[in-house]
Design an enzyme around this catalytic site. Structure first.
Site, mmCIF file in Angstrom:
data_model
loop_
_atom_site.group_PDB
_atom_site.id
_atom_site.type_symbol
_atom_site.label_atom_id
_atom_site.label_comp_id
_atom_site.label_asym_id
_atom_site.label_seq_id
_atom_site.Cartn_x
_atom_site.Cartn_y
_atom_site.Cartn_z
ATOM 1 N N ASP A 78 22.031 8.108 129.486
ATOM 2 C CA ASP A 78 20.964 9.093 129.275
ATOM 3 C C ASP A 78 21.217 10.340 130.115
ATOM 4 O O ASP A 78 21.342 10.257 131.337
ATOM 5 C CB ASP A 78 19.624 8.477 129.701
ATOM 6 C CG ASP A 78 18.466 9.438 129.476
ATOM 7 O OD1 ASP A 78 17.999 9.521 128.327
ATOM 8 O OD2 ASP A 78 18.047 10.121 130.433
ATOM 9 N N TYR A 112 19.674 18.462 133.254
ATOM 10 C CA TYR A 112 20.182 17.712 134.412
ATOM 11 C C TYR A 112 21.429 18.340 135.042
ATOM 12 O O TYR A 112 21.889 17.872 136.086
ATOM 13 C CB TYR A 112 20.521 16.256 134.039
ATOM 14 C CG TYR A 112 19.347 15.404 133.619
ATOM 15 C CD1 TYR A 112 18.039 15.870 133.704
ATOM 16 C CD2 TYR A 112 19.545 14.117 133.138
ATOM 17 C CE1 TYR A 112 16.980 15.083 133.301
ATOM 18 C CE2 TYR A 112 18.482 13.321 132.750
ATOM 19 C CZ TYR A 112 17.202 13.812 132.824
ATOM 20 O OH TYR A 112 16.151 13.027 132.434
ATOM 21 N N HIS A 172 12.577 17.140 125.181
ATOM 22 C CA HIS A 172 12.360 16.650 126.554
ATOM 23 C C HIS A 172 10.862 16.575 126.913
ATOM 24 O O HIS A 172 10.415 15.597 127.514
ATOM 25 C CB HIS A 172 13.106 17.550 127.536
ATOM 26 C CG HIS A 172 13.460 16.873 128.816
ATOM 27 N ND1 HIS A 172 14.623 17.124 129.495
ATOM 28 C CD2 HIS A 172 12.798 15.947 129.563
ATOM 29 C CE1 HIS A 172 14.668 16.378 130.592
ATOM 30 N NE2 HIS A 172 13.574 15.667 130.652
ATOM 31 N N ASN A 179 8.093 12.138 126.705
ATOM 32 C CA ASN A 179 6.830 12.563 127.329
ATOM 33 C C ASN A 179 5.758 12.891 126.287
ATOM 34 O O ASN A 179 4.885 13.728 126.531
ATOM 35 C CB ASN A 179 7.066 13.757 128.261
ATOM 36 C CG ASN A 179 7.960 13.379 129.434
ATOM 37 O OD1 ASN A 179 7.597 12.530 130.239
ATOM 38 N ND2 ASN A 179 9.150 13.981 129.510
ATOM 39 N N GLN A 233 10.619 8.567 124.941
ATOM 40 C CA GLN A 233 11.021 8.232 126.318
ATOM 41 C C GLN A 233 9.902 8.681 127.260
ATOM 42 O O GLN A 233 9.591 9.872 127.327
ATOM 43 C CB GLN A 233 12.341 8.940 126.663
ATOM 44 C CG GLN A 233 12.856 8.532 128.033
ATOM 45 C CD GLN A 233 14.170 9.198 128.431
ATOM 46 O OE1 GLN A 233 14.239 9.861 129.462
ATOM 47 N NE2 GLN A 233 15.202 9.030 127.638
ATOM 48 N N PRO A 275 12.100 3.491 135.641
ATOM 49 C CA PRO A 275 11.607 2.116 135.484
ATOM 50 C C PRO A 275 11.414 1.395 136.818
ATOM 51 O O PRO A 275 10.714 0.381 136.871
ATOM 52 C CB PRO A 275 12.717 1.443 134.665
ATOM 53 C CG PRO A 275 13.950 2.231 134.974
ATOM 54 C CD PRO A 275 13.485 3.651 135.139
ATOM 55 N N LEU A 276 12.023 1.947 137.889
ATOM 56 C CA LEU A 276 11.833 1.353 139.224
ATOM 57 C C LEU A 276 10.847 2.197 140.026
ATOM 58 O O LEU A 276 10.772 2.083 141.255
ATOM 59 C CB LEU A 276 13.184 1.259 139.949
ATOM 60 C CG LEU A 276 14.245 0.433 139.202
ATOM 61 C CD1 LEU A 276 15.605 0.551 139.872
ATOM 62 C CD2 LEU A 276 13.811 -1.034 139.119
ATOM 63 N N SER A 326 21.315 4.620 138.799
ATOM 64 C CA SER A 326 21.921 4.116 140.021
ATOM 65 C C SER A 326 23.295 4.728 140.173
ATOM 66 O O SER A 326 23.998 4.948 139.190
ATOM 67 C CB SER A 326 22.048 2.596 139.988
ATOM 68 O OG SER A 326 22.658 2.199 141.202
ATOM 69 N N GLU A 336 23.671 -5.311 139.321
ATOM 70 C CA GLU A 336 22.402 -6.037 139.437
ATOM 71 C C GLU A 336 21.484 -5.703 138.248
ATOM 72 O O GLU A 336 20.858 -6.582 137.672
ATOM 73 C CB GLU A 336 21.751 -5.573 140.751
ATOM 74 C CG GLU A 336 20.707 -6.508 141.292
ATOM 75 C CD GLU A 336 20.141 -5.976 142.615
ATOM 76 O OE1 GLU A 336 20.925 -5.612 143.517
ATOM 77 O OE2 GLU A 336 18.904 -5.929 142.725
HETATM 78 N N1 LIG Z 1 12.473 12.142 130.053
HETATM 79 C C1 LIG Z 1 12.098 12.509 131.261
HETATM 80 O O1 LIG Z 1 11.266 13.430 131.444
HETATM 81 C C2 LIG Z 1 12.673 11.796 132.447
HETATM 82 C C3 LIG Z 1 12.067 11.943 133.712
HETATM 83 C C4 LIG Z 1 12.614 11.231 134.793
HETATM 84 C C5 LIG Z 1 13.716 10.421 134.593
HETATM 85 N N2 LIG Z 1 14.305 10.316 133.344
HETATM 86 C C6 LIG Z 1 15.499 9.460 133.119
HETATM 87 O O2 LIG Z 1 15.247 8.151 133.643
HETATM 88 C C7 LIG Z 1 16.260 7.816 134.587
HETATM 89 C C8 LIG Z 1 15.760 6.855 135.641
HETATM 90 O O3 LIG Z 1 14.657 7.367 136.354
HETATM 91 P P1 LIG Z 1 14.716 7.895 137.867
HETATM 92 O O4 LIG Z 1 16.079 8.369 138.175
HETATM 93 O O5 LIG Z 1 13.584 8.845 138.003
HETATM 94 O O6 LIG Z 1 14.312 6.643 138.774
HETATM 95 P P2 LIG Z 1 14.515 5.048 138.804
HETATM 96 O O7 LIG Z 1 15.580 4.618 137.883
HETATM 97 O O8 LIG Z 1 13.165 4.437 138.679
HETATM 98 O O9 LIG Z 1 14.965 4.831 140.319
HETATM 99 C C9 LIG Z 1 16.195 5.267 140.795
HETATM 100 C C10 LIG Z 1 16.304 4.842 142.251
HETATM 101 O O10 LIG Z 1 16.370 3.409 142.340
HETATM 102 C C11 LIG Z 1 17.547 3.026 143.071
HETATM 103 N N3 LIG Z 1 18.035 1.776 142.445
HETATM 104 C C12 LIG Z 1 18.531 1.589 141.201
HETATM 105 N N4 LIG Z 1 18.816 0.298 140.979
HETATM 106 C C13 LIG Z 1 18.505 -0.367 142.120
HETATM 107 C C14 LIG Z 1 18.592 -1.726 142.520
HETATM 108 N N5 LIG Z 1 19.032 -2.668 141.683
HETATM 109 N N6 LIG Z 1 18.204 -2.049 143.790
HETATM 110 C C15 LIG Z 1 17.749 -1.110 144.631
HETATM 111 N N7 LIG Z 1 17.633 0.208 144.302
HETATM 112 C C16 LIG Z 1 18.009 0.568 143.055
HETATM 113 C C17 LIG Z 1 18.513 4.155 142.928
HETATM 114 O O11 LIG Z 1 19.366 4.232 144.054
HETATM 115 P P3 LIG Z 1 20.967 4.034 143.954
HETATM 116 O O12 LIG Z 1 21.504 5.197 143.181
HETATM 117 O O13 LIG Z 1 21.388 3.981 145.368
HETATM 118 O O14 LIG Z 1 21.194 2.717 143.247
HETATM 119 C C18 LIG Z 1 17.568 5.371 142.895
HETATM 120 O O15 LIG Z 1 17.227 5.751 144.210
HETATM 121 C C19 LIG Z 1 16.706 9.196 135.118
HETATM 122 O O16 LIG Z 1 17.916 9.122 135.827
HETATM 123 C C20 LIG Z 1 16.750 9.980 133.828
HETATM 124 O O17 LIG Z 1 17.936 9.682 133.104
HETATM 125 C C21 LIG Z 1 13.779 10.975 132.282
#
Ligand SMILES: NC(=O)c1ccc[n+]([C@@H]2O[C@H](COP(=O)([O-])OP(=O)(O)OC[C@H]3O[C@@H](n4cnc5c(N)ncnc54)[C@H](OP(=O)(O)O)[C@@H]3O)[C@@H](O)[C@H]2O)c1
Length: 281
Positions: A46, A51, A109, A140, A161, A189-190, A232, A240
């Site tokens: 994605d 970005y 987006h 969104n 999404q 998702p985290l 990640s 994981e």
């Molecule tokens: N459509 C939209 O408006 C929108 C908005 C926000 C995000 N997104 C998309 O969704 C994706 C994911 O969301 P996000 O980046 O906001 O946050 P996220 O996936 O909820 O969290 C990412 C964080 O979790 C850590 N992490 C990942 N796997 C882990 C594990 N197994 N154990 C411990 N820590 C872990 C990562 O660190 P490490 O890198 O150190 O693993 C990073 O700090 C984005 O990258 C983007 O592609 C879309």
């Protein structure tokens, strides 16, 4: 198809239920993360015009041992480019940056209050017709915005999404998506790391010898039509997160997480109007 992931059937397309998020991962780190993820079994990446990493993502796909047509690649058109001609121009720019001939999924987006969604979707349908885009979707969008988009679009809207994790209820949208062949892709998702030390998730994880992160992701992908795209850049976390297809949660555990709502501070914050929620309280 990778044997390590499961798929959502969104009408005329199969979408891998786990993808790699790339927001805030740029340059060589992003390239190497994408390459590693694909070589380990990920088949869904994605990215977005906003970005600033599309070239790095494309380079990661090129460096991996996986053929382009085995990767489900999503990008998104930013809200300043939602007029008809701007969509066409910006997507061609995205393809150039990614170094690919097509993307599997193009998303709007964010909804725009002044650009009619019909205009944007018309341009996206044109891109689909020309082969630059395989499928179209939104991001969104609320349930009613998604309903409108599906009504006015000449092509199927295969995904919405949205923010979705154990502290964010999306059950209404999830039911709608499951009933209408739309994938609900869970971003953050985290909860951007907030769920990692959650006591309820940890307790459930102990029973399965899994981490809180894995329980949160499993809870998502175990729901009908839900896809999760954790970000990640760590090799260990990539592995994981992909392992969530190796165990399952009981119905009681699924219900416990759905009812959880998060720690008190998160629950209070979620009840505040959005403007107040963003103040540094
Ligand atoms: N459509 C939209 O408006 C929108 C908005 C926000 C995000 N997104 C998309 O969704 C994706 C994911 O969301 P996000 O980046 O906001 O946050 P996220 O996936 O909820 O969290 C990412 C964080 O979790 C850590 N992490 C990942 N796997 C882990 C594990 N197994 N154990 C411990 N820590 C872990 C990562 O660190 P490490 O890198 O150190 O693993 C990073 O700090 C984005 O990258 C983007 O592609 C879309």
């Amino acid at each position: 198809m990778s044997e390590r992931v499961e798929y959502v059937d969104a009408g005329d397309v199969l979408i891998p239920k786990l993808g790699l998020g790339t927001w805030q991962n740029t340059g060589e780190s992003c390239t190497e993360t994408v390459r590693t993820a694909l070589d380990r079994g990920y088949r869904h990446v994605d990215t977005a015009e906003a970005y600033d990493n599309q070239a790095a993502v494309g380079e990661g796909i090129a460096r991996s041992d996986v053929y382009r047509d085995e990767v489900f690649l999503t990008t998104k058109v930013w809200r300043s480019n939602l007029r008809h001609q701007d969509v066409l121009d910006s997507v061609h720019e995205s393809l150039d940056e990614l170094g690919v001939e097509y993307v599997d999924l193009l998303l709007i987006h964010w909804p725009h209050p002044r650009v009619p969604v019909e205009e944007t979707l018309d341009a996206m349908a044109e891109l689909r017709e020309s082969g630059a885009v395989e499928h179209v979707g939104v991001s969104n969008f609320t349930r009613s915005q998604l309903q409108t988009a599906r009504q006015v679009a000449d092509v199927p809207v295969v995904a919405d999404q949205v923010l979705y994790h154990p502290y964010k209820d999306q059950s209404n949208l999830q039911r709608y998506c499951a009933g209408n062949d739309v994938a609900l892709t869970a971003y953050s998702p985290l909860a951007r790391g907030e769920v990692l030390s959650d006591a309820v998730l940890e307790r459930i994880g102990e029973r399965h010898d899994r981490s809180a992160a894995q329980v949160a992701l499993r809870w998502l992908v175990q729901q009908e039509n839900v896809v999760a795209i954790p970000k990640s850049s760590s090799r260990e976390h990539l592995e994981e997160n992909l392992a969530v297809f190796e165990f399952s949660l009981t119905d009681a555990e699924m219900a416990r997480i759905s009812d959880h709502g998060g720690p008190l501070g998160v629950r209070l914050r979620n009840r505040l109007p959005s403007l107040v929620r963003h103040l540094p309280l």
